[in-house]
Design a protein around this motif. Structure first.
Motif, PDB file in Angstrom:
ATOM      1  N   LYS A  10       0.857  -1.197   0.000  1.00 44.01           N
ATOM      2  CA  LYS A  10       0.000   0.000   0.000  1.00 44.01           C
ATOM      3  C   LYS A  10       0.891   1.243   0.000  1.00 44.01           C
ATOM      4  O   LYS A  10       1.540   1.537   0.991  1.00 44.01           O
ATOM      5  N   GLY A  11       0.932   1.913  -1.149  1.00 39.37           N
ATOM      6  CA  GLY A  11       1.736   3.127  -1.268  1.00 39.37           C
ATOM      7  C   GLY A  11       3.183   2.899  -0.864  1.00 39.37           C
ATOM      8  O   GLY A  11       3.833   3.788  -0.307  1.00 39.37           O
ATOM      9  N   ALA A  12       3.701   1.690  -1.156  1.00 39.93           N
ATOM     10  CA  ALA A  12       5.034   1.326  -0.683  1.00 39.93           C
ATOM     11  C   ALA A  12       6.122   2.078  -1.439  1.00 39.93           C
ATOM     12  O   ALA A  12       6.104   2.147  -2.669  1.00 39.93           O
ATOM     13  N   GLY A  13       7.059   2.662  -0.712  1.00 40.59           N
ATOM     14  CA  GLY A  13       8.169   3.384  -1.326  1.00 40.59           C
ATOM     15  C   GLY A  13       9.456   3.166  -0.557  1.00 40.59           C
ATOM     16  O   GLY A  13       9.443   2.966   0.649  1.00 40.59           O
ATOM     17  N   VAL A  14      10.584   3.155  -1.294  1.00 37.99           N
ATOM     18  CA  VAL A  14      11.903   3.075  -0.666  1.00 37.99           C
ATOM     19  C   VAL A  14      12.788   4.151  -1.275  1.00 37.99           C
ATOM     20  O   VAL A  14      12.951   4.220  -2.492  1.00 37.99           O
ATOM     21  N   LEU A  49      11.903  -4.402  -4.455  1.00 35.12           N
ATOM     22  CA  LEU A  49      10.532  -4.886  -4.246  1.00 35.12           C
ATOM     23  C   LEU A  49      10.544  -6.190  -3.431  1.00 35.12           C
ATOM     24  O   LEU A  49       9.840  -6.328  -2.428  1.00 35.12           O
ATOM     25  N   LEU A  50      11.377  -7.143  -3.840  1.00 35.26           N
ATOM     26  CA  LEU A  50      11.425  -8.429  -3.129  1.00 35.26           C
ATOM     27  C   LEU A  50      11.952  -8.252  -1.713  1.00 35.26           C
ATOM     28  O   LEU A  50      11.411  -8.802  -0.755  1.00 35.26           O
ATOM     29  N   ARG A  51      13.037  -7.483  -1.589  1.00 36.61           N
ATOM     30  CA  ARG A  51      13.702  -7.352  -0.286  1.00 36.61           C
ATOM     31  C   ARG A  51      12.860  -6.580   0.718  1.00 36.61           C
ATOM     32  O   ARG A  51      13.081  -6.695   1.932  1.00 36.61           O
ATOM     33  N   SER A  52      11.894  -5.809   0.228  1.00 34.17           N
ATOM     34  CA  SER A  52      11.036  -5.096   1.177  1.00 34.17           C
ATOM     35  C   SER A  52       9.999  -6.046   1.771  1.00 34.17           C
ATOM     36  O   SER A  52       9.483  -5.802   2.856  1.00 34.17           O
ATOM     37  N   VAL A  53       9.719  -7.143   1.077  1.00 39.96           N
ATOM     38  CA  VAL A  53       8.708  -8.090   1.577  1.00 39.96           C
ATOM     39  C   VAL A  53       9.205  -8.799   2.838  1.00 39.96           C
ATOM     40  O   VAL A  53       8.442  -9.010   3.782  1.00 39.96           O
ATOM     41  N   ASN A  54      10.499  -9.163   2.891  1.00 41.97           N
ATOM     42  CA  ASN A  54      10.997  -9.810   4.114  1.00 41.97           C
ATOM     43  C   ASN A  54      11.841  -8.859   4.971  1.00 41.97           C
ATOM     44  O   ASN A  54      12.585  -9.295   5.847  1.00 41.97           O
ATOM     45  N   GLY A  55      11.712  -7.568   4.691  1.00 42.63           N
ATOM     46  CA  GLY A  55      12.317  -6.575   5.569  1.00 42.63           C
ATOM     47  C   GLY A  55      13.831  -6.452   5.464  1.00 42.63           C
ATOM     48  O   GLY A  55      14.449  -5.789   6.294  1.00 42.63           O
ATOM     49  N   LEU A  56      14.447  -7.071   4.444  1.00 40.98           N
ATOM     50  CA  LEU A  56      15.894  -6.873   4.283  1.00 40.98           C
ATOM     51  C   LEU A  56      16.165  -5.421   3.921  1.00 40.98           C
ATOM     52  O   LEU A  56      17.188  -4.855   4.292  1.00 40.98           O
ATOM     53  N   THR A  57      15.235  -4.837   3.169  1.00 41.75           N
ATOM     54  CA  THR A  57      15.292  -3.401   2.880  1.00 41.75           C
ATOM     55  C   THR A  57      14.017  -2.782   3.443  1.00 41.75           C
ATOM     56  O   THR A  57      12.927  -3.065   2.954  1.00 41.75           O
ATOM     57  N   LEU A  59      10.967  -0.249   4.237  1.00 45.13           N
ATOM     58  CA  LEU A  59      10.254   0.790   3.495  1.00 45.13           C
ATOM     59  C   LEU A  59      10.507   2.145   4.137  1.00 45.13           C
ATOM     60  O   LEU A  59      10.685   2.246   5.351  1.00 45.13           O
ATOM     61  N   THR A  60      10.525   3.190   3.324  1.00 43.15           N
ATOM     62  CA  THR A  60      10.560   4.539   3.883  1.00 43.15           C
ATOM     63  C   THR A  60       9.190   5.198   3.742  1.00 43.15           C
ATOM     64  O   THR A  60       8.958   6.282   4.235  1.00 43.15           O
ATOM     65  N   ASP A  61       8.300   4.522   3.035  1.00 41.32           N
ATOM     66  CA  ASP A  61       6.961   5.064   2.764  1.00 41.32           C
ATOM     67  C   ASP A  61       5.955   3.926   2.666  1.00 41.32           C
ATOM     68  O   ASP A  61       6.283   2.861   2.148  1.00 41.32           O
ATOM     69  N   GLY A  62       4.718   4.157   3.130  1.00 43.63           N
ATOM     70  CA  GLY A  62       3.667   3.170   2.937  1.00 43.63           C
ATOM     71  C   GLY A  62       3.861   1.918   3.774  1.00 43.63           C
ATOM     72  O   GLY A  62       4.666   1.907   4.714  1.00 43.63           O
ATOM     73  N   THR A  63       3.107   0.868   3.418  1.00 43.48           N
ATOM     74  CA  THR A  63       3.194  -0.373   4.191  1.00 43.48           C
ATOM     75  C   THR A  63       3.148  -1.584   3.277  1.00 43.48           C
ATOM     76  O   THR A  63       2.675  -1.526   2.153  1.00 43.48           O
ATOM     77  N   ILE A  64       3.671  -2.683   3.804  1.00 46.16           N
ATOM     78  CA  ILE A  64       3.497  -3.989   3.168  1.00 46.16           C
ATOM     79  C   ILE A  64       2.955  -4.908   4.249  1.00 46.16           C
ATOM     80  O   ILE A  64       3.449  -4.895   5.382  1.00 46.16           O
ATOM     81  N   PRO A  70       1.665  -6.403   9.195  1.00 47.87           N
ATOM     82  CA  PRO A  70       2.608  -5.458   8.590  1.00 47.87           C
ATOM     83  C   PRO A  70       4.061  -5.930   8.797  1.00 47.87           C
ATOM     84  O   PRO A  70       4.388  -6.507   9.837  1.00 47.87           O
ATOM     85  N   VAL A  71       4.889  -5.710   7.801  1.00 52.38           N
ATOM     86  CA  VAL A  71       6.306  -6.085   7.912  1.00 52.38           C
ATOM     87  C   VAL A  71       6.993  -5.124   8.880  1.00 52.38           C
ATOM     88  O   VAL A  71       6.976  -3.914   8.658  1.00 52.38           O
ATOM     89  N   PRO A  72       7.579  -5.647   9.985  1.00 51.12           N
ATOM     90  CA  PRO A  72       8.239  -4.756  10.951  1.00 51.12           C
ATOM     91  C   PRO A  72       9.383  -3.985  10.298  1.00 51.12           C
ATOM     92  O   PRO A  72      10.048  -4.505   9.399  1.00 51.12           O
ATOM     93  N   LYS A  73       9.605  -2.769  10.762  1.00 47.74           N
ATOM     94  CA  LYS A  73      10.640  -1.919  10.165  1.00 47.74           C
ATOM     95  C   LYS A  73      12.003  -2.191  10.779  1.00 47.74           C
ATOM     96  O   LYS A  73      13.028  -1.766  10.264  1.00 47.74           O
ATOM     97  N   LYS A  74      12.055  -2.844  11.956  1.00 51.13           N
ATOM     98  CA  LYS A  74      13.333  -3.048  12.648  1.00 51.13           C
ATOM     99  C   LYS A  74      13.627  -4.531  12.828  1.00 51.13           C
ATOM    100  O   LYS A  74      12.709  -5.352  12.925  1.00 51.13           O
ATOM    101  N   GLU A  75      14.926  -4.857  12.889  1.00 49.44           N
ATOM    102  CA  GLU A  75      15.345  -6.226  13.182  1.00 49.44           C
ATOM    103  C   GLU A  75      14.809  -6.620  14.556  1.00 49.44           C
ATOM    104  O   GLU A  75      14.686  -5.777  15.443  1.00 49.44           O
TER     105      GLU A  75
END
Ligand SMILES: Nc1ncnc2c1ncn2[C@@H]1O[C@H](COP(=O)(O)OP(=O)(O)O)[C@@H](O)[C@H]1O
Ligand SMILES: [Mg+2]
Lengths: 263, 267
Positions: A10-14, A49-57, A59-64, A70-75
């Motif tokens: 949803k409105g995902a951006g990096v 795109l792929l790496r944002s799904v498992n949080g390796l990268t 997101l700086t915007d939006g959500t997955i 929701p994919v957590p933003k922190k380890e």
């Protein structure tokens, strides 16, 4: 079907720290069990795109959301739990060459067993069984005790796939899994991925550079350009004009694997 | 035609040597050498005059007193044991210290910073200092020596190995993370296997250094062959001193050969 396997952007951006745009305003829904191929020229944002799904990268915007979560933003524990159910396959295989094939595949079980068991190589019999089954599924069970670095490129990628399968994942992400392989091995690996998707119903997202591979193996094709979604449709309906739009130029011989299919 | 001209103009000229820098540096080194030699009273002429004294010492030390050898075996073995204990304990403790000091693997800046400085302090202080410190703490003897070598081993291995760890490829560790692996799993399956041959190599190297060092440590009372050396020297038993030096030489050479051949096979 297993809704743990749904992915929703949803409105995902990096935006990377150096200012480079990886993804911008992606709205996308991938349903459980789908086999999706992502195409785009180099730098289009496929890996991001792929790496944002498992949080390796992150997101700086939006959500997955993965399976509604929701994919957590922190380890941390939350992110590790999510990753446990998402297998990843890489262009450069990313297996430990010095360790045996079996140990590499058991890495797919680390999130499922207590830390001390992994640490002292005391894997439960059930987990060893899962690892062996995964090797059988990609046809290299006979190599279980071989040093991973001694295998051919195609076999090493099968170790990578078996490691992902050992996670018993709901989703598999494959980032240009055949880009380092010869044409014959490429088709074998692509067929493996399709067969696994059909047999186990694992949602599969594959980044590919080659148009003919995308058309032949994809059910659904997603096109990225400059981090934005510029195409989303079935593999049957995609036209030369669509590819031209995705690549921002006429596709040429470098964009297909088998020359005879270029036209 | 114009291509040839182009090539000639783009080919760079060799830069002129910086003579001021060269002469300045040579002058600095000469000056410092002269100043240091004066300071410690180092003179070639005086050395030449003292040569007969040195010759007398050599003559008195030869031949070695072979009959003393049976009494050396115990202390020699003790020296080896001190080195083994120091290498094993130090080698194990060096693992976490090296990992935390590797920028790409450390869990946080603060941990890295504290660990780095701890490593630097260990390395800055010489092994003789640690031997005297532990001798004061646990009494004179081989245990003090083993403890001193433990610290020395940590210092050697952690510094060298943390640099090997910083040079590894982070692709596989990332794949372990992607499979849901913890920090420890990432280390165990992704990072450490890549740098394992270096670890074994540095540990063997530390063992070589330790066998040599455990001779010197005996001089300050930390056990082993060095303690025998010190008593024989202070009672002017030069033929025995010769035997001790020869046996240590042979022991060190044998260990170096073995360790060298293992290390060559590793990397
Ligand atoms: N770690 C990174 N740091 C900075 N910029 C990056 C990083 N990874 C990717 N990028 C940039 O983000 C954009 C998308 O990259 P990527 O997702 O790797 O594309 P693709 O996989 O389609 O080749 C590119 O412009 C790339 O340069
Ligand atoms: Mg990429």
């Amino acid at each position: 079907m297993n809704d743990k396997a749904a992915i929703r952007f949803k409105g995902a951006g990096v935006v990377y720290p150096n200012g480079a745009v990886g993804l911008a305003g992606i709205d996308l829904e991938i349903k459980p069990g789908e086999f999706v191929v992502v195409v785009g020229s180099s730098g289009a944002g496929k890996s991001t795109l792929l790496r944002s799904v498992n949080g390796l990268t992150p997101l700086t915007d939006g959500t997955i959301t993965v399976g509604g979560q929701p994919v957590p933003k922190k380890e941390g524990r939350e992110l590790r739990r999510l990753r446990a159910g998402v297998g990843m396959i890489f262009q450069d295989f990313r297996i430990t060459r010095r360790l045996t094939v079996m140990t590499n595949v058991l890495v797919g079980r680390v999130a499922h067993v207590p830390g001390w068991r992994a640490m002292f190589n005391l894997w439960p019999a059930a987990d060893r069984e899962i690892a062996f089954k995964a090797l059988e599924r990609v046809g290299i069970a006979d190599k279980a005790w071989v040093r991973a670095g001694d295998l051919s490129g195609g076999q090493q990628q099968r170790v990578g796939i078996a490691r992902a399968l050992a996670q018993e994942p709901a989703i598999i992400l494959a980032d240009e899994p055949v880009a380092s392989l010869d044409p014959v091995t490429t088709h074998q690996i692509m067929r493996d991925l399709v067969r696994i998707n059909e047999e186990l119903g694992i949602t599969t997202v594959v980044n590919l550079h080659f148009l003919d591979l995308a058309r032949r193996y994809g059910q659904r094709i997603i096109g990225l350009r400059g981090g934005e979604l510029v195409y989303d449709g079935t593999a049957n309906s995609v036209t030369q004009e669509d590819f031209k739009n995705i690549y921002g130029r006429d596709p040429d011989a470098g964009d297909v694997l088998d020359e005879r299919e270029a036209s | 035609m114009s291509e040839a001209i182009d090539a000639a103009t783009t080919r760079p000229l060799r830069p002129a040597r910086n003579w001021v820098l060269i002469i300045g540096a040579l002058g600095m080194v000469s000056l410092m050498t002269w100043w240091s030699a004066r300071g410690i009273g180092f003179s070639i002429i005086e050395l030449a005059c003292n040569l007969p004294g040195g010759r007398r010492l050599l003559v008195e030390s030869w031949p070695p007193d072979w009959s003393f050898f049976p009494r050396l075996l115990g202390p020699l073995l003790e020296t080896l044991q001190i080195a083994v204990i120091g290498t094993v304990i130090g080698g194990i403790l060096a693992i976490p210290i090296a990992v935390l000091a590797a920028r790409n693997l450390t869990p946080g800046f603060l941990v890295w910073f504290v660990d780095r400085n701890f490593m630097n302090i260990l390395r800055t202080l010489p092994d003789l200092f640690w031997a005297m410190l532990f001798a004061a703490a646990v009494g004179f003897g081989p245990v003090a020596g083993a403890l001193a070598l433990t610290v020395f081993t940590i210092a050697v291995i952690s510094k060298l190995w943390s640099e090997s760890l910083e040079a590894i490829d982070m692709a596989v560790p990332e794949a372990v993370r992607a499979a849901g692996g913890s920090w420890l799993a990432m280390l165990q399956f992704g990072a450490i296997p890549q740098a394992l041959p270096h670890y074994v190599s540095y540990t063997l190297y530390a063992f070589e250094l330790n066998v040599r060092a455990s001779m010197i440590l005996g001089l300050v009372g930390a056990g082993g062959i060095g303690m025998v050396l010190e008593t024989q020297r202070s009672t002017f038993e030069y033929p025995r001193v010769t035997l001790i030096v020869l046996s240590v030489l042979v022991l060190v050479l044998i260990i170096e050969q073995i360790s060298e051949s293992i290390r060559r096979r590793l990397i």
